[in-house]
Design a protein around this motif. Structure first.
Motif, PDB file in Angstrom:
ATOM      1  N   ASP A 183       0.847  -1.195   0.000  1.00 14.29           N
ATOM      2  CA  ASP A 183       0.000   0.000   0.000  1.00 14.29           C
ATOM      3  C   ASP A 183       0.884   1.248   0.000  1.00 14.29           C
ATOM      4  OD1 ASP A 183      -2.049  -1.773   0.137  1.00 14.29           O
ATOM      5  OD2 ASP A 183      -2.665  -1.251   2.185  1.00 14.29           O
ATOM      6  N   ALA A 223      -4.897  -3.067  -8.082  1.00 15.67           N
ATOM      7  CA  ALA A 223      -5.621  -2.666  -6.864  1.00 15.67           C
ATOM      8  C   ALA A 223      -6.935  -1.991  -7.252  1.00 15.67           C
ATOM      9  CB  ALA A 223      -4.762  -1.704  -6.056  1.00 15.67           C
ATOM     10  N   GLU A 224      -7.854  -1.906  -6.293  1.00 14.24           N
ATOM     11  CA  GLU A 224      -9.150  -1.269  -6.592  1.00 14.24           C
ATOM     12  C   GLU A 224      -8.988   0.243  -6.597  1.00 14.24           C
ATOM     13  OE1 GLU A 224     -12.241  -2.791  -4.117  1.00 14.24           O
ATOM     14  OE2 GLU A 224     -11.685  -4.859  -4.619  1.00 14.24           O
ATOM     15  N   ASP A 257     -10.956   2.746  -5.767  1.00 15.11           N
ATOM     16  CA  ASP A 257     -11.325   3.580  -4.607  1.00 15.11           C
ATOM     17  C   ASP A 257     -10.259   3.494  -3.518  1.00 15.11           C
ATOM     18  OD1 ASP A 257     -12.136   0.948  -4.347  1.00 15.11           O
ATOM     19  OD2 ASP A 257     -13.730   1.434  -2.933  1.00 15.11           O
ATOM     20  N   ILE A 258      -9.620   2.346  -3.413  1.00 13.26           N
ATOM     21  CA  ILE A 258      -8.539   2.209  -2.423  1.00 13.26           C
ATOM     22  C   ILE A 258      -7.324   3.026  -2.866  1.00 13.26           C
ATOM     23  CG2 ILE A 258      -6.916   0.562  -1.372  1.00 13.26           C
ATOM     24  CD1 ILE A 258      -9.176  -1.396  -1.212  1.00 13.26           C
ATOM     25  N   GLU A 294      -7.340   5.668  -4.690  1.00 10.58           N
ATOM     26  CA  GLU A 294      -7.647   7.095  -4.505  1.00 10.58           C
ATOM     27  C   GLU A 294      -7.484   7.504  -3.042  1.00 10.58           C
ATOM     28  OE1 GLU A 294      -7.634   9.607  -6.587  1.00 10.58           O
ATOM     29  OE2 GLU A 294      -7.859  10.773  -4.760  1.00 10.58           O
ATOM     30  N   LYS A 295      -7.913   6.638  -2.113  1.00 19.04           N
ATOM     31  CA  LYS A 295      -7.734   6.938  -0.678  1.00 19.04           C
ATOM     32  C   LYS A 295      -6.243   7.026  -0.328  1.00 19.04           C
ATOM     33  CE  LYS A 295     -11.926   5.052   1.297  1.00 19.04           C
ATOM     34  NZ  LYS A 295     -12.520   3.741   1.142  1.00 19.04           N
ATOM     35  N   HIS A 296      -5.464   6.086  -0.866  1.00 18.73           N
ATOM     36  CA  HIS A 296      -4.019   6.092  -0.574  1.00 18.73           C
ATOM     37  C   HIS A 296      -3.348   7.328  -1.171  1.00 18.73           C
ATOM     38  CE1 HIS A 296      -3.966   1.441   0.083  1.00 18.73           C
ATOM     39  NE2 HIS A 296      -4.548   2.094   1.062  1.00 18.73           N
TER      40      HIS A 296
END
Ligand code: AMP
Length: 139
Positions: free
Chosen positions: A39, A122-123, A125-126, A128-130
């Protein structure tokens, strides 16, 4: 082999393809790797059209390492890894898959091994959060 203006990172640099951008300046662009080894795995590219380290002029090389240090610091602050691996591959034989020079910033943890190189998407939305976490940690 000459530099291919249609490689995927050249298209991202021209804004023709999207990316999860975390930082940009006059010389470099940094965005998340979409198949992260861990991540927060981030790529930093010079804007100069360089296929590998040996094509890069001194000015771009200077800005690249300064930008890598800045972005790696933000990745460290955002994810608190035990260590950070920098990786940069030159040529297919070395494992380079995208022929525009880039430095990988890979957060590493004492009790786990990073995932394999360029294997699992990776997805969004994940990612974008990272990306938002890293953007917030850039100073
Ligand atoms: P390398 O093998 O050093 O050339 O690394 C290329 C990296 O780019 C791999 O880690 C891929 O997961 C990553 N990658 C490929 N396409 C994209 C893309 N469209 N956006 C972000 N990362 C990408």
């Amino acid at each position: 082999m000459p530099y291919d203006n249609d490689n995927i990172f050249a298209k991202i640099l021209r804004g023709e393809l999207p990316a999860f951008t975390v930082y940009e300046n006059d010389h470099c662009l940094a965005f998340l790797d979409v198949m992260p080894q861990s991540d927060g795995h981030t790529l930093v590219l010079p804007k100069q059209s360089a296929q590998n380290l040996f094509d890069l002029d001194d000015e771009s090389a200077k800005h690249l390492i300064i930008t890598v240090r800045k972005v790696a610091g933000a990745v460290r602050d955002a994810f608190s890894p035990d260590g950070i691996r920098l990786m940069q591959l030159n040529g297919e034989a070395a494992g380079q898959t995208v022929m525009h020079l880039h430095m990988h910033i890979v957060p590493c943890y004492a009790n786990s091994t990073p995932r394999s190189h360029a294997q699992q998407m990776a997805e969004s939305d994940i990612l974008e959060k990272h990306a938002a976490k890293i953007r917030a940690a850039i100073h």
